[in-house]
Enzyme design. Sequence first.
Site, PDB file in Angstrom:
ATOM      1  N   TYR A   1      -1.544  -0.396  10.315  1.00  0.00           N
ATOM      2  CA  TYR A   1      -1.743  -0.922   8.948  1.00  0.00           C
ATOM      3  C   TYR A   1      -0.576  -0.487   8.060  1.00  0.00           C
ATOM      4  O   TYR A   1      -0.013  -1.305   7.316  1.00  0.00           O
ATOM      5  CB  TYR A   1      -3.069  -0.394   8.401  1.00  0.00           C
TER       6      TYR A   1
ATOM      7  N   SER B   1       0.860  -1.190   0.000  1.00  0.00           N
ATOM      8  CA  SER B   1       0.000   0.000   0.000  1.00  0.00           C
ATOM      9  C   SER B   1       0.888   1.228   0.000  1.00  0.00           C
ATOM     10  O   SER B   1       1.999   1.201   0.551  1.00  0.00           O
ATOM     11  CB  SER B   1      -0.875   0.013   1.258  1.00  0.00           C
TER      12      SER B   1
HETATM   13  P1  NAP Z   1     -11.654  -5.566   0.547  1.00  0.00           P
HETATM   14  O1  NAP Z   1     -12.527  -4.996  -0.519  1.00  0.00           O
HETATM   15  O2  NAP Z   1     -11.962  -5.291   1.978  1.00  0.00           O
HETATM   16  O3  NAP Z   1     -11.544  -7.150   0.308  1.00  0.00           O
HETATM   17  C1  NAP Z   1     -10.771  -7.886   1.179  1.00  0.00           C
HETATM   18  C2  NAP Z   1     -10.656  -9.295   0.664  1.00  0.00           C
HETATM   19  O4  NAP Z   1      -9.741 -10.000   1.530  1.00  0.00           O
HETATM   20  C3  NAP Z   1     -11.952 -10.055   0.704  1.00  0.00           C
HETATM   21  O5  NAP Z   1     -11.960 -10.968  -0.371  1.00  0.00           O
HETATM   22  C4  NAP Z   1     -11.876 -10.774   2.046  1.00  0.00           C
HETATM   23  O6  NAP Z   1     -12.627 -11.998   2.080  1.00  0.00           O
HETATM   24  C5  NAP Z   1     -10.408 -11.100   2.112  1.00  0.00           C
HETATM   25  N1  NAP Z   1      -9.894 -11.291   3.446  1.00  0.00           N
HETATM   26  C6  NAP Z   1      -9.926 -10.437   4.501  1.00  0.00           C
HETATM   27  N2  NAP Z   1      -9.339 -10.993   5.559  1.00  0.00           N
HETATM   28  C7  NAP Z   1      -8.941 -12.238   5.180  1.00  0.00           C
HETATM   29  C8  NAP Z   1      -8.305 -13.300   5.832  1.00  0.00           C
HETATM   30  N3  NAP Z   1      -7.962 -13.216   7.127  1.00  0.00           N
HETATM   31  N4  NAP Z   1      -8.061 -14.447   5.149  1.00  0.00           N
HETATM   32  C9  NAP Z   1      -8.417 -14.553   3.839  1.00  0.00           C
HETATM   33  N5  NAP Z   1      -9.027 -13.559   3.161  1.00  0.00           N
HETATM   34  C10 NAP Z   1      -9.280 -12.428   3.833  1.00  0.00           C
HETATM   35  O7  NAP Z   1     -10.139  -5.087   0.359  1.00  0.00           O
HETATM   36  P2  NAP Z   1      -9.371  -4.429  -0.893  1.00  0.00           P
HETATM   37  O8  NAP Z   1      -9.524  -2.971  -0.810  1.00  0.00           O
HETATM   38  O9  NAP Z   1      -9.703  -5.146  -2.137  1.00  0.00           O
HETATM   39  O10 NAP Z   1      -7.870  -4.736  -0.440  1.00  0.00           O
HETATM   40  C11 NAP Z   1      -7.126  -5.824  -0.961  1.00  0.00           C
HETATM   41  C12 NAP Z   1      -5.672  -5.582  -0.621  1.00  0.00           C
HETATM   42  O11 NAP Z   1      -5.269  -4.327  -1.154  1.00  0.00           O
HETATM   43  C13 NAP Z   1      -5.388  -5.524   0.881  1.00  0.00           C
HETATM   44  O12 NAP Z   1      -4.158  -6.137   1.145  1.00  0.00           O
HETATM   45  C14 NAP Z   1      -5.291  -4.028   1.144  1.00  0.00           C
HETATM   46  O13 NAP Z   1      -4.495  -3.732   2.257  1.00  0.00           O
HETATM   47  C15 NAP Z   1      -4.666  -3.558  -0.139  1.00  0.00           C
HETATM   48  N6  NAP Z   1      -4.848  -2.136  -0.408  1.00  0.00           N
HETATM   49  C16 NAP Z   1      -6.109  -1.622  -0.606  1.00  0.00           C
HETATM   50  C17 NAP Z   1      -6.248  -0.265  -0.849  1.00  0.00           C
HETATM   51  C18 NAP Z   1      -7.583   0.398  -1.071  1.00  0.00           C
HETATM   52  O14 NAP Z   1      -7.655   1.640  -1.065  1.00  0.00           O
HETATM   53  N7  NAP Z   1      -8.658  -0.353  -1.265  1.00  0.00           N
HETATM   54  C19 NAP Z   1      -5.126   0.559  -0.893  1.00  0.00           C
HETATM   55  C20 NAP Z   1      -3.878  -0.001  -0.687  1.00  0.00           C
HETATM   56  C21 NAP Z   1      -3.760  -1.360  -0.452  1.00  0.00           C
HETATM   57  P3  NAP Z   1     -14.224 -12.012   2.460  1.00  0.00           P
HETATM   58  O15 NAP Z   1     -14.935 -11.515   1.223  1.00  0.00           O
HETATM   59  O16 NAP Z   1     -14.493 -13.444   2.755  1.00  0.00           O
HETATM   60  O17 NAP Z   1     -14.388 -11.101   3.627  1.00  0.00           O
END
Ligand code: NAP
Length: 251
Positions: free
Chosen positions: A160, A146
């Site tokens: 985080y 991130s």
């Molecule tokens: P999201 O929409 O909240 O989706 C999270 C995903 O991870 C879901 O599929 C969830 O499964 C799964 N998950 C959560 N905890 C888990 C666990 N303990 N074991 C297995 N699966 C798990 O998140 P996102 O925004 O797509 O983020 C994905 C990645 O990108 C993360 O690493 C996040 O830190 C990173 N990121 C995101 C952003 C942003 O702005 N969105 C920015 C920088 C980095 P369920 O559907 O079963 O809950």
Amino acid sequence: MTDDAPVLLVTGGSRGIGAAVCLAAAQHGWAVAVNYASNKDAAEAVVGTIVDAGGEAIAIAGDVGKPEDIKAIFAKVDAHFGRIDGLVNNAGIVDSVQRVDEMTSERLDRMFRINVTGSILCAGQAVLRMSTRHGGKGGVIVNVSSMAAILGSAGQYVDYAASKAAIDTFTLGLAREVATEGIRVNAVRPGIIDTDIHASGGLPDRARDMSPLIPMQRPGTADEVADAILYLLSPHASYITGSILNVSGGR
Ligand code: NAP
């Protein structure tokens, strides 16, 4: 889809960036293992979209915060596909907005267990199967970091940000450790991306509210991050390892 399609495991593939990676990967000829924590319907919807389009995918439940679940996830990939060629360490969490002086050790344990330990243990399982040192045929790993890793997330979730900084360093170290074993390891640093993660941290409007702070003046989409990940997974990135690609609209 041919029987010898390369196999990709995406942790947290049910929603957000992970789901976009699963769908894009299937379009690029990968067979996909869609891991999820609890949202079975969302994972099955991703699988259904892939299968309806003629691709191959399965949903695999498992919490990357639990070492025994990680072993079971990889065992299911082994049993179903008999191979693994790519891993996207995407599963990750934020927590509610807190200052560091409010954070409990329980919160920090959960944050680092899922975001850091989970990614490292998944990579270890992947290396055991991919590395030429262990009789494997090579492979590729993409970690999802991130921009928080270099911005620090003061006043929101410094824990985080620190967990993602660990992912950056882990990416560099693992890339060098397995560079002669047929495995490339890279990461992406998404900026503010429009997914559910912000609501899970209690800030449902965060992506929109932060837009003025983004040089491109808009949040990114999950598809835009997936495109960068697909590039790093592909042979077009054959000489790229230990790199971290910002996908942040200039932020
Ligand atoms: P999201 O929409 O909240 O989706 C999270 C995903 O991870 C879901 O599929 C969830 O499964 C799964 N998950 C959560 N905890 C888990 C666990 N303990 N074991 C297995 N699966 C798990 O998140 P996102 O925004 O797509 O983020 C994905 C990645 O990108 C993360 O690493 C996040 O830190 C990173 N990121 C995101 C952003 C942003 O702005 N969105 C920015 C920088 C980095 P369920 O559907 O079963 O809950």
